[in-house]
Design a protein around this motif. Structure first.
Motif, PDB file in Angstrom:
ATOM      1  N   GLY A  73      25.229 -57.798   5.412  1.00  0.00           N
ATOM      2  CA  GLY A  73      24.563 -58.987   5.916  1.00  0.00           C
ATOM      3  C   GLY A  73      24.962 -59.233   7.358  1.00  0.00           C
ATOM      4  N   SER A  74      24.043 -59.749   8.146  1.00  0.00           N
ATOM      5  CA  SER A  74      24.335 -60.022   9.552  1.00  0.00           C
ATOM      6  C   SER A  74      25.219 -61.265   9.660  1.00  0.00           C
ATOM      7  N   CYS A  75      25.610 -61.631  10.873  1.00  0.00           N
ATOM      8  CA  CYS A  75      26.605 -62.680  11.050  1.00  0.00           C
ATOM      9  C   CYS A  75      26.111 -64.034  10.538  1.00  0.00           C
ATOM     10  N   GLY A  76      27.058 -64.861  10.129  1.00  0.00           N
ATOM     11  CA  GLY A  76      26.774 -66.226   9.713  1.00  0.00           C
ATOM     12  C   GLY A  76      25.920 -66.320   8.475  1.00  0.00           C
ATOM     13  N   PRO A  77      24.737 -66.932   8.578  1.00  0.00           N
ATOM     14  CA  PRO A  77      23.886 -67.117   7.399  1.00  0.00           C
ATOM     15  C   PRO A  77      23.539 -65.822   6.687  1.00  0.00           C
ATOM     16  N   GLY A  78      23.400 -64.722   7.431  1.00  0.00           N
ATOM     17  CA  GLY A  78      23.038 -63.452   6.810  1.00  0.00           C
ATOM     18  C   GLY A  78      24.042 -63.016   5.777  1.00  0.00           C
ATOM     19  N   ASN A  79      25.322 -62.956   6.156  1.00  0.00           N
ATOM     20  CA  ASN A  79      26.297 -62.508   5.170  1.00  0.00           C
ATOM     21  C   ASN A  79      26.645 -63.589   4.159  1.00  0.00           C
ATOM     22  N   LEU A  80      26.450 -64.867   4.503  1.00  0.00           N
ATOM     23  CA  LEU A  80      26.665 -65.929   3.509  1.00  0.00           C
ATOM     24  C   LEU A  80      25.745 -65.751   2.305  1.00  0.00           C
ATOM     25  N   HIS A  81      24.533 -65.252   2.541  1.00  0.00           N
ATOM     26  CA  HIS A  81      23.594 -65.040   1.440  1.00  0.00           C
ATOM     27  C   HIS A  81      24.083 -63.987   0.443  1.00  0.00           C
ATOM     28  N   LEU A  82      25.016 -63.151   0.838  1.00  0.00           N
ATOM     29  CA  LEU A  82      25.540 -62.131  -0.067  1.00  0.00           C
ATOM     30  C   LEU A  82      26.388 -62.722  -1.182  1.00  0.00           C
ATOM     31  N   ALA A 100      30.175 -57.529   6.161  1.00  0.00           N
ATOM     32  CA  ALA A 100      29.790 -58.835   6.696  1.00  0.00           C
ATOM     33  C   ALA A 100      29.945 -58.769   8.203  1.00  0.00           C
ATOM     34  N   SER A 101      28.840 -58.538   8.896  1.00  0.00           N
ATOM     35  CA  SER A 101      28.967 -58.437  10.352  1.00  0.00           C
ATOM     36  C   SER A 101      29.284 -59.818  10.931  1.00  0.00           C
ATOM     37  N   GLN A 102      29.883 -59.813  12.116  1.00  0.00           N
ATOM     38  CA  GLN A 102      30.460 -61.028  12.686  1.00  0.00           C
ATOM     39  C   GLN A 102      29.943 -61.226  14.113  1.00  0.00           C
ATOM     40  N   ILE A 103      30.062 -62.453  14.592  1.00  0.00           N
ATOM     41  CA  ILE A 103      29.674 -62.789  15.962  1.00  0.00           C
ATOM     42  C   ILE A 103      30.540 -62.000  16.956  1.00  0.00           C
ATOM     43  N   PRO A 104      30.198 -61.980  18.252  1.00  0.00           N
ATOM     44  CA  PRO A 104      31.023 -61.247  19.226  1.00  0.00           C
ATOM     45  C   PRO A 104      32.491 -61.635  19.122  1.00  0.00           C
ATOM     46  N   SER A 105      33.358 -60.645  19.174  1.00  0.00           N
ATOM     47  CA  SER A 105      34.788 -60.871  18.923  1.00  0.00           C
ATOM     48  C   SER A 105      35.397 -61.868  19.906  1.00  0.00           C
ATOM     49  N   SER A 106      34.897 -61.902  21.137  1.00  0.00           N
ATOM     50  CA  SER A 106      35.453 -62.818  22.144  1.00  0.00           C
ATOM     51  C   SER A 106      35.117 -64.274  21.867  1.00  0.00           C
ATOM     52  N   THR A 116      30.810 -68.186  11.386  1.00  0.00           N
ATOM     53  CA  THR A 116      31.533 -68.448  10.134  1.00  0.00           C
ATOM     54  C   THR A 116      32.751 -67.519  10.147  1.00  0.00           C
ATOM     55  N   HIS A 117      33.554 -67.601   9.125  1.00  0.00           N
ATOM     56  CA  HIS A 117      34.723 -66.736   9.011  1.00  0.00           C
ATOM     57  C   HIS A 117      34.652 -65.990   7.680  1.00  0.00           C
ATOM     58  N   PRO A 118      33.841 -64.924   7.638  1.00  0.00           N
ATOM     59  CA  PRO A 118      33.618 -64.220   6.368  1.00  0.00           C
ATOM     60  C   PRO A 118      34.880 -63.620   5.768  1.00  0.00           C
ATOM     61  N   ASP A 119      35.853 -63.255   6.615  1.00  0.00           N
ATOM     62  CA  ASP A 119      37.092 -62.702   6.064  1.00  0.00           C
ATOM     63  C   ASP A 119      37.821 -63.726   5.208  1.00  0.00           C
ATOM     64  N   GLN A 120      37.567 -65.014   5.445  1.00  0.00           N
ATOM     65  CA  GLN A 120      38.135 -66.069   4.607  1.00  0.00           C
ATOM     66  C   GLN A 120      37.182 -66.469   3.477  1.00  0.00           C
ATOM     67  N   LEU A 121      35.902 -66.526   3.802  1.00  0.00           N
ATOM     68  CA  LEU A 121      34.920 -67.036   2.843  1.00  0.00           C
ATOM     69  C   LEU A 121      34.826 -66.183   1.580  1.00  0.00           C
ATOM     70  N   SER A 156      35.115 -55.350  -2.222  1.00  0.00           N
ATOM     71  CA  SER A 156      35.863 -55.441  -0.970  1.00  0.00           C
ATOM     72  C   SER A 156      34.888 -55.836   0.132  1.00  0.00           C
ATOM     73  N   VAL A 157      35.363 -56.645   1.056  1.00  0.00           N
ATOM     74  CA  VAL A 157      34.525 -57.113   2.162  1.00  0.00           C
ATOM     75  C   VAL A 157      35.183 -56.745   3.484  1.00  0.00           C
ATOM     76  N   VAL A 158      34.411 -56.132   4.359  1.00  0.00           N
ATOM     77  CA  VAL A 158      34.863 -55.806   5.711  1.00  0.00           C
ATOM     78  C   VAL A 158      34.013 -56.588   6.699  1.00  0.00           C
ATOM     79  N   SER A 159      34.664 -57.411   7.497  1.00  0.00           N
ATOM     80  CA  SER A 159      33.967 -58.160   8.551  1.00  0.00           C
ATOM     81  C   SER A 159      34.079 -57.371   9.859  1.00  0.00           C
ATOM     82  N   LEU A 160      32.926 -57.165  10.486  1.00  0.00           N
ATOM     83  CA  LEU A 160      32.889 -56.313  11.683  1.00  0.00           C
ATOM     84  C   LEU A 160      32.039 -56.965  12.767  1.00  0.00           C
ATOM     85  N   PRO A 161      32.639 -57.415  13.876  1.00  0.00           N
ATOM     86  CA  PRO A 161      31.846 -57.968  14.976  1.00  0.00           C
ATOM     87  C   PRO A 161      30.914 -56.898  15.563  1.00  0.00           C
TER      88      PRO A 161
END
Length: 580
Positions: A73-82, A100-106, A116-121, A156-161
């Motif tokens: 799933g893409s960042c934010g709402p996209g991966n929340l739907h998973l 769970a892809s993430q917003i730009p790391s910076s 969002t913080h998918p690694d926590q969610l 297992s979930v991997v969050s990747l910006p």
């Protein structure tokens, strides 16, 4: 050789772990990974219409194949739907890797768009959930995630910006060895010795089996035969235990039938084998109980145990069979087999009275006909709610069929998405989605996924224009039904408009022909069956305080109705009972 970026390395590792598909919906933060999939010959991007569908589909594929699967799933709402589908996969112990892809790391931690913080969610519905914050973490973090999913059975979930995914992978990253299968677990000698003594000391032993007995049918039958033990099962154990079982006494729980309840309460020793059956109100508190499970955290969490045995069901039974003494007295087994047949004789009468002429159509009739007409190796995906009842009562396992559903998580809308994942494993195998109108309409958009990928899934829609199980709960609790009615379209016309085969059935005499036509059709098909919303009746022994969100205080039979071919199985097993 061109230098890889992190996304390409990520996809390479997935394919080496055996992943063949990545289910998801594209989005900007996912673009590097999707492009890497596009250029890789060993993996396919499966475009669905909702990320929840992606997770359900991946979980179903994992349950069918036993191998690691993946969704994204893409960042934010996209991966929340998973999240809902991942909860289901995790509770079903299906090995799934979620990206769970993430917003730009910076921008993480600064309130950025879609942050969002998918690694926590996702921590509650996974064994492992971590963020890749540097290319140097690849491939070790992904390897660790894969080994958690495969080794522990679950998510297992991997969050990747997205910006990290597009960066160059570190030079000289070693190709790590990956764990892609689980070992068997044998109990210790002390536990085996104690269990043998308990079994030998007991006059009446009952086995109660769950999905942990997958692959152990022969061992369970040999063990039951040696102990003259009746064998009951939970819903998730049905497909692995009920067939070719001369010791079968049915199923316990809310949807239970037959003599499983009596057999578990009237024995001296109850052996729980590979089951995490959640309804402790159905388990006895006045008999000795031993539990065998490969997941130690399951031991004793439903009932007080006299012995906890950590081990794989098949390996444990192989240790026990040659050591336990054969029991000669089969009076307890024969009495339970007779009770089981008598119980099924009683409920089948409600189903057989002119059901083939009843309008609206009895859902029992639909399920019974479906059971007769479906292939011997069909995969049935089952919506939560009343479809669980029909699958539990009417779909006959045979060792080749599969029956999967949201049996532990209990989510609506699971059947259609699961059918997508099941069908991708083998386009030639018949896959039947037993969908309720409530569940189907919740994720109806992914019927288009069947059309887009030309998946020959057959959706049999039990259309009673109601959230039937919820209405039943309200009825038993003494509440007027409210908020359960669905105003539905002609679903067959909707299917035709989507480019699939569709047929609507309102009379029983038209049902067999409609199912035959749908099964014969080479592409996706939907059979919209208008069923009777009042098909179920509650036995008079059930009181209003006995049902609250599926938690019953105690009862032998919960829902009245037919039992299909199970009656014939029970009658056949009575032939094993010696006549005076």
């Amino acid at each position: 050789m061109a230098k890889q970026n992190v996304a390409e390395q990520f996809v390479d590792i997935l394919t080496r772990a055996g992943v063949e598909r990545l289910y998801g919906v594209v989005g900007d933060s996912l673009n590097p990974v999707v492009d890497a999939v596009r250029r890789h010959s060993g993996i396919e991007w499966v475009h669905v219409r909702h990320e929840e569908t992606a997770a359900f589909a991946a979980g179903a594929e994992a349950q069918i194949t036993g191998k690691l699967t993946a969704c994204a799933g893409s960042c934010g709402p996209g991966n929340l739907h998973l999240i809902n589908g991942l909860y289901d996969a995790h509770r079903s112990m299906a090995p799934v890797l979620a990206l769970a892809s993430q917003i730009p790391s910076s921008e993480i931690g600064l309130g950025f768009f879609q942050e969002t913080h998918p690694d926590q969610l996702f921590r509650e519905c996974s064994h492992y959930s971590e963020l890749i914050s540097s290319p140097k973490q690849m491939p070790r973090l992904l390897q660790t995630a894969i080994q958690h999913a495969v080794g522990q059975g679950g998510v297992s979930v991997v969050s990747l910006p997205g910006d990290i995914a597009d960066e160059p992978a570190p030079q000289g990253a070693a190709e790590t060895a990956l764990v892609t299968s689980r070992p068997t677990v044998r109990p210790g000698d002390e536990e085996i010795d104690r269990l043998v003594r308990m079994i030998d000391d007991a006059d009446k032993v009952t086995l109660f089996c769950g999905s942990g007995t997958a692959g152990a049918h022969a061992e369970v039958m040999e063990f039951a035969g040696k102990l003259k033990a009746p064998v009951g099962h939970a819903l998730r154990g049905k497909e692995f235990i009920q067939y070719d079982n001369p010791y079968d006494v049915g199923m316990s729980g809310l949807l239970g039938y037959g003599a499983a309840y009596e057999a578990t309460h009237e024995c001296d020793l109850l052996l729980l084998i590979g089951t995490d059956f959640p309804y402790n109100a159905f388990l006895p508190d006045d008999v000795k109980i031993a539990q065998i499970d490969v997941r130690p955290e399951h031991l004793g969490r439903r009932s007080k145990l006299d012995l906890a045995v950590w081990g794989d069901a098949r390996e444990t039974l192989r240790c026990l069979i040659p050591r336990v003494k054969e029991k000669k007295n089969r009076r307890f087994l024969d009495r339970m087999l007779k009770k089981h047949a008598d119980a099924l004789e009683g409920v089948v009468k409600a189903y057989t009275r002119k059901v083939d002429k009843h309008v609206p159509i009895h859902p029992e009739y639909v399920a019974a006909l479906l059971d007769e007409m479906a292939d011997d190796d069909a995969v049935f995906t089952v919506d939560t709610g009343m479809c669980n009842v029909w699958a539990a009562r009417y779909i006959s396992p045979n060792g080749r069929r599969r029956i999967i559903g949201s049996f532990s998580h209990g989510s609506m809308a699971n059947a259609l998405p699961m059918a997508i994942g099941a069908q991708f494993t083998d386009r030639r195998r018949q896959v039947v989605s037993m969908s309720g109108d409530g569940g189907f309409t919740m994720l109806m958009g992914d019927f288009l996924t069947l059309v887009q990928h030309d998946l020959p899934v057959k959706v049999v829609l039990f259309n009673n224009s109601s959230l039937g199980m919820v209405e039943l709960e309200m009825l038993v609790a003494g509440l007027p039904s409210h908020g359960v009615a669905n105003k539905n379209p002609d679903f067959a016309a909707v299917a035709e408009a989507c480019g699939a085969f569709g047929v609507r059935v309102e009379k029983p005499k038209d049902l067999a022909g409609a199912l035959k036509a749908a099964f014969k059709h080479k592409g996706p098909a939907l059979v919209d069956v208008v069923t009777d919303p009042n098909a179920l009746s509650i036995p008079p022994k059930i009181s209003a305080d006995m049902v609250t969100g599926f938690a019953l205080s105690a009862s032998k039979i919960v829902l009245d109705g037919g039992v299909g071919r199970m009656l014939q199985m029970a009658r056949s097993n009575l032939r094993n009972v010696p006549r005076p």
